[in-house]
Design a protein around this motif. Sequence first.
Motif, mmCIF file in Angstrom:
data_model
loop_
_atom_site.group_PDB
_atom_site.id
_atom_site.type_symbol
_atom_site.label_atom_id
_atom_site.label_comp_id
_atom_site.label_asym_id
_atom_site.label_seq_id
_atom_site.Cartn_x
_atom_site.Cartn_y
_atom_site.Cartn_z
ATOM 1 N N PHE A 50 0.842 -1.205 0.000
ATOM 2 C CA PHE A 50 0.000 0.000 0.000
ATOM 3 C C PHE A 50 0.876 1.253 0.000
ATOM 4 O O PHE A 50 0.586 2.218 -0.706
ATOM 5 N N GLN A 51 1.930 1.255 0.786
ATOM 6 C CA GLN A 51 2.795 2.437 0.790
ATOM 7 C C GLN A 51 3.525 2.570 -0.547
ATOM 8 O O GLN A 51 3.553 3.653 -1.136
ATOM 9 N N HIS A 58 1.131 3.770 -3.294
ATOM 10 C CA HIS A 58 0.279 4.922 -2.964
ATOM 11 C C HIS A 58 -1.200 4.498 -2.909
ATOM 12 O O HIS A 58 -2.063 5.135 -3.510
ATOM 13 N N TYR A 103 -9.578 3.780 -6.141
ATOM 14 C CA TYR A 103 -9.321 2.328 -6.052
ATOM 15 C C TYR A 103 -8.150 1.835 -6.899
ATOM 16 O O TYR A 103 -7.615 0.752 -6.642
ATOM 17 N N HIS A 104 -7.752 2.588 -7.922
ATOM 18 C CA HIS A 104 -6.693 2.144 -8.842
ATOM 19 C C HIS A 104 -5.477 1.615 -8.073
ATOM 20 O O HIS A 104 -5.039 0.483 -8.267
ATOM 21 N N ASN A 105 -4.950 2.473 -7.194
ATOM 22 C CA ASN A 105 -3.712 2.089 -6.505
ATOM 23 C C ASN A 105 -3.946 1.076 -5.390
ATOM 24 O O ASN A 105 -3.011 0.391 -4.974
ATOM 25 N N THR A 128 -8.971 7.454 -3.344
ATOM 26 C CA THR A 128 -7.976 6.921 -4.282
ATOM 27 C C THR A 128 -8.533 6.521 -5.636
ATOM 28 O O THR A 128 -7.753 6.234 -6.553
ATOM 29 N N ILE A 148 0.306 -2.324 -15.228
ATOM 30 C CA ILE A 148 -0.933 -1.611 -14.897
ATOM 31 C C ILE A 148 -0.719 -0.124 -15.115
ATOM 32 O O ILE A 148 0.270 0.446 -14.672
ATOM 33 N N ALA A 149 -1.668 0.476 -15.801
ATOM 34 C CA ALA A 149 -1.529 1.843 -16.293
ATOM 35 C C ALA A 149 -1.054 2.830 -15.233
ATOM 36 O O ALA A 149 -1.397 2.699 -14.069
ATOM 37 N N ALA A 150 -0.302 3.776 -15.678
ATOM 38 C CA ALA A 150 0.101 4.960 -14.928
ATOM 39 C C ALA A 150 1.008 4.640 -13.750
ATOM 40 O O ALA A 150 1.239 3.495 -13.399
ATOM 41 N N GLU A 151 1.498 5.731 -13.137
ATOM 42 C CA GLU A 151 2.457 5.614 -12.036
ATOM 43 C C GLU A 151 1.869 4.850 -10.861
ATOM 44 O O GLU A 151 0.814 5.171 -10.396
ATOM 45 N N PHE A 182 -7.028 3.541 -14.628
ATOM 46 C CA PHE A 182 -6.996 4.840 -15.299
ATOM 47 C C PHE A 182 -5.679 5.030 -16.056
ATOM 48 O O PHE A 182 -4.645 4.540 -15.621
ATOM 49 N N VAL A 240 -6.099 -1.489 -5.744
ATOM 50 C CA VAL A 240 -6.126 -2.745 -6.490
ATOM 51 C C VAL A 240 -4.698 -3.146 -6.865
ATOM 52 O O VAL A 240 -4.274 -4.297 -6.711
ATOM 53 N N LYS A 241 -3.956 -2.144 -7.333
ATOM 54 C CA LYS A 241 -2.573 -2.397 -7.740
ATOM 55 C C LYS A 241 -1.736 -2.897 -6.548
ATOM 56 O O LYS A 241 -0.963 -3.854 -6.667
ATOM 57 N N ASP A 274 2.157 7.672 5.569
ATOM 58 C CA ASP A 274 1.491 6.378 5.391
ATOM 59 C C ASP A 274 1.671 5.428 6.563
ATOM 60 O O ASP A 274 0.778 4.644 6.873
#
Lengths: 161, 794
Positions: free
Chosen positions: A92-93, A96, A140-142, A138, A158-161, B723, A144-145, B16
């Motif tokens: 999670f850290q 993000h 949810y994107h990050n 969030t 997975i898309a994006a940073e 996204f 889930v990631k 965090d």
Amino acid sequence: MTKVTMTVNGKAVSGDVEGRTLLSSFLREDQGLTGTHVGCDTSQCGACVVHVDGAAVKACTMLAAEADGANVDTIEGQSNADGSLNVIQQAFQDHHGLQCGFCTPGMVMSAAALLKDNPKPSETEVREYLEGNICRCTGYHNIVKAIMAASGQDVTAIAAE
Amino acid sequence: MPKDTGIGASPVRREDVRFLTGTGEYTDDIVLAKQTYAVFARSTVAHGTIKSIDTSAAEGMPGVLAVFTGEDFVEVGGNPAGWLINSRNGEPMKEPKRPVLAHGKVRHVGDAYAAVIAETIEQARDAVEAIEADIDELPAVVDMNDALSGSNFVHDEIETNQCFDWGWIEDNRDATDNAIKNAHHVTTLELVNNRLVPNAMEPRASIGSYKASTGEYTLHTTSQNPHLTRLLISAFVLGIPENMLTVIAPDVGGGFGSKIYHYGEEALVLAAAKKLGRPVKWTADRTESFLTDAHGRDHVTKIELALDKEGNFLAFRTDTKANVGAYLSNFSTATPTFLHGTLMAGNYTVPLVYVNVKAVFTNTAPVDAYRGAGRPEATYSLERVIDKAARELRMDPIELRRKNFIKPDQYPYASAAGLEYDAGNYDALMDKMEEVADVAGFEARRKQSEANGLMRGFGVNAYIEACGIAPSNLVGVLGSRVGLYDAATVRVNATGNLSVMVGAHSHGQGHETAFPQVVAEMLGIDPAVIDIVHGDTSKIPFGMGTYGSRSLAVCGSAVVRATEKIINKAKKIAGHMLEASDQDITLENGVFSVAGTDKSVTFGEVALKAYIPHEYPLEDIEPGLEETAFYDPANFTYPSGAYACEVEVDPETGKVRVDRMCAVDDFGNVINPMIVTGQVHGGLAQGIGQALVENTSYDENGQLLSASYMDYTMPRADDMPMFHVDHSQGTPCTHNPLGVKGCGEAGAIGSPPTVVNAVIDALQSGGTNVTHIDMPVTPARVWDAMQNAKSEEA
Ligand code: FES
Ligand code: FES
């Protein structure tokens, strides 16, 4: 008042509770374990998820008296023995997967329960499992990631940073 | 190579760890010695006359310490609106008093008319049930048209439900009317910007305490701007001197606008704490949050776009009714006016804009700024009508937008809606969007969807917004009652570590990580030695808080200015230590050197010297190393973006699924790309939520039908796609030292029209001539629109 005794994060605890006292209140008010959050009054948001005898439970839907004798794990007991973040917390850290942090304890506890049952969930499986956990920050994107990364899957695609 | 420290790096967030281990400290987690509990008695009717309130039974209940009603607060002030808006005829807006507790009348379901303080929360709850309130129900004012035409008033003393009738730009009214009358083509669209509940996951909470020995009050509260809350309580409501009131906003679980405002509960717990001599705590449950947090949006708009034969935009004319609810919340009058009307030229070279906004009182919860605040409403109106025009003129929606874009060589650009845009490149954003969204691959994906029996649509949007609010002189002219600068203090301690006190408040934005990146970069030191202090008025010089995507652009600029002052003074000290002129001292990687020599001292050595000033030029330089700066921005900053969305619509059920969502934003320079991306993600989810699932619904009696998560649909993980986010096309802001814009609201501004445009495209591609569906675009609404279109054709 009824006396309840349970094991919370490996420690035996007890307290006197009213019949109507929820497990979430017992943890927060009596035990001072304020990492378990309360975000709603209709058992919808999942901010209060803890583990009772190993299963994910919304602590706002269970009476403290019902948890008498149970083994309860909360977010406060999740770190590694040396105090470092466990694999899910660390993911999670790293990815993000949290912003304001309010949904985070419930998300981490739900994620732990998911990965116990399903060690390599697909994106769809993660999203479906999180149906009972609301995050307003969030998108949810990050989250889930992070959960997929915690399961050891490669998330670089997975898309994006 | 991405940097791993300083500006442009994405270090993991230091905040965090406490959130991930359950050791964050939110207001409800705080337990003060001898704390008591407040529970409010709230109106169950939307509109009624309070005949009497009998509290005697409640007062006699076990554990009850005090009961308050509106009578107890008639002597104190009301909670004010922060902006004074004048109507077109020059009259000031109507500003009825908003009391701490309802007095005389209740004006919306949830309006608090009494409060019980008891030893336990259960006792307080039980006692609230024993309060006997005789409230004569009146017909509720819910619909805005009824409100404007009828004689049933939310506030009897103002004898109208219209707060103001505002025109922008009034001098352009006739010219705009003429342009529309004479245009080759006019596209008209009527739309509703649906009412939303912000729904920060942490419900509001406040603890008031009072120290009789010194007369000091402390308020712990869920606030995005503790100084503003202190100012409002001190100057307007309770009259507590500011130096006797500390407001602390500890960890706050999201705000999205709803925690900008001062609410009556905060004043109540302070007044009660003084009376009882014990701390008083109140925590909202979720139902109370739905009933009493300031809601967002709720505009009903008619927009017209005039075009010439070639598709050049000639004028936009908008007629909007904006619901302000039962009372004016602090920003409620600015949101539909200066945060909305001034953006109605969009990214375009349109020469004429005229906006009329009527603000309307109703018997509903107050409505105020919610993520985006006025700019989502502007963008939605513009980008929907442009899309409709493109269809009517059979032009490609991307080409029509490009044709009317302001071009990169036109900056600074004076927009027809009265703002001066400083920088941007909308074509570059559109180019990047076409690449990231893989527009070229769309037709193949559409075929695939069709093969699966689904209709696929592509939607596009270009937005501009104004954030980093705001230049105080400008907003003063426009009616703001406050200045909108921010402040920071950089304190270098003797041992070389730093405390940076900032007026911005972090409730998810990651300030504790991002601000040190800026200071560390400027000083060339390790960010780990820099600590950010925020959220406590007793520790911070001043600040206007976090909203309007302003933290980095305004408060970050104050941090830069204060750090510059530190560097200047440190150079003087270093110059003395190195026996050189401060003009010859350079700072690199945390080391002060005399240019052209090998003489140097470290930042740490200078810090120590400042606090142990032996052999120190005390006649020229003061000891210590601490500097404060206030920064007032020269202009708004103007983020912009090009968004794309692809949806699949199931023709059997009307269900819409977002398959791809792409956001290309110009945020200027980016300090922490990871945090910025996360901000966009959150905004996108809120925007998709508005477009597809979220709605706040009052019935004709003013009962809130969507007052829980069973009835108000929150976007869940399985409603969202992954996204595609890009911010590589930044054009730096020209007027702040970091060249930064603001990223907090963009996603919520850009996404709703993108999604709706995609749905309309899907339906049209499926052969149904649907031109508009109001948000939220639920399966039922899609289904109805399809059936209506079919029967019209038949
Ligand atoms: S607090 Fe338990 S589900 Fe919301
Ligand atoms: S991080 Fe704020 S609600 Fe999830």
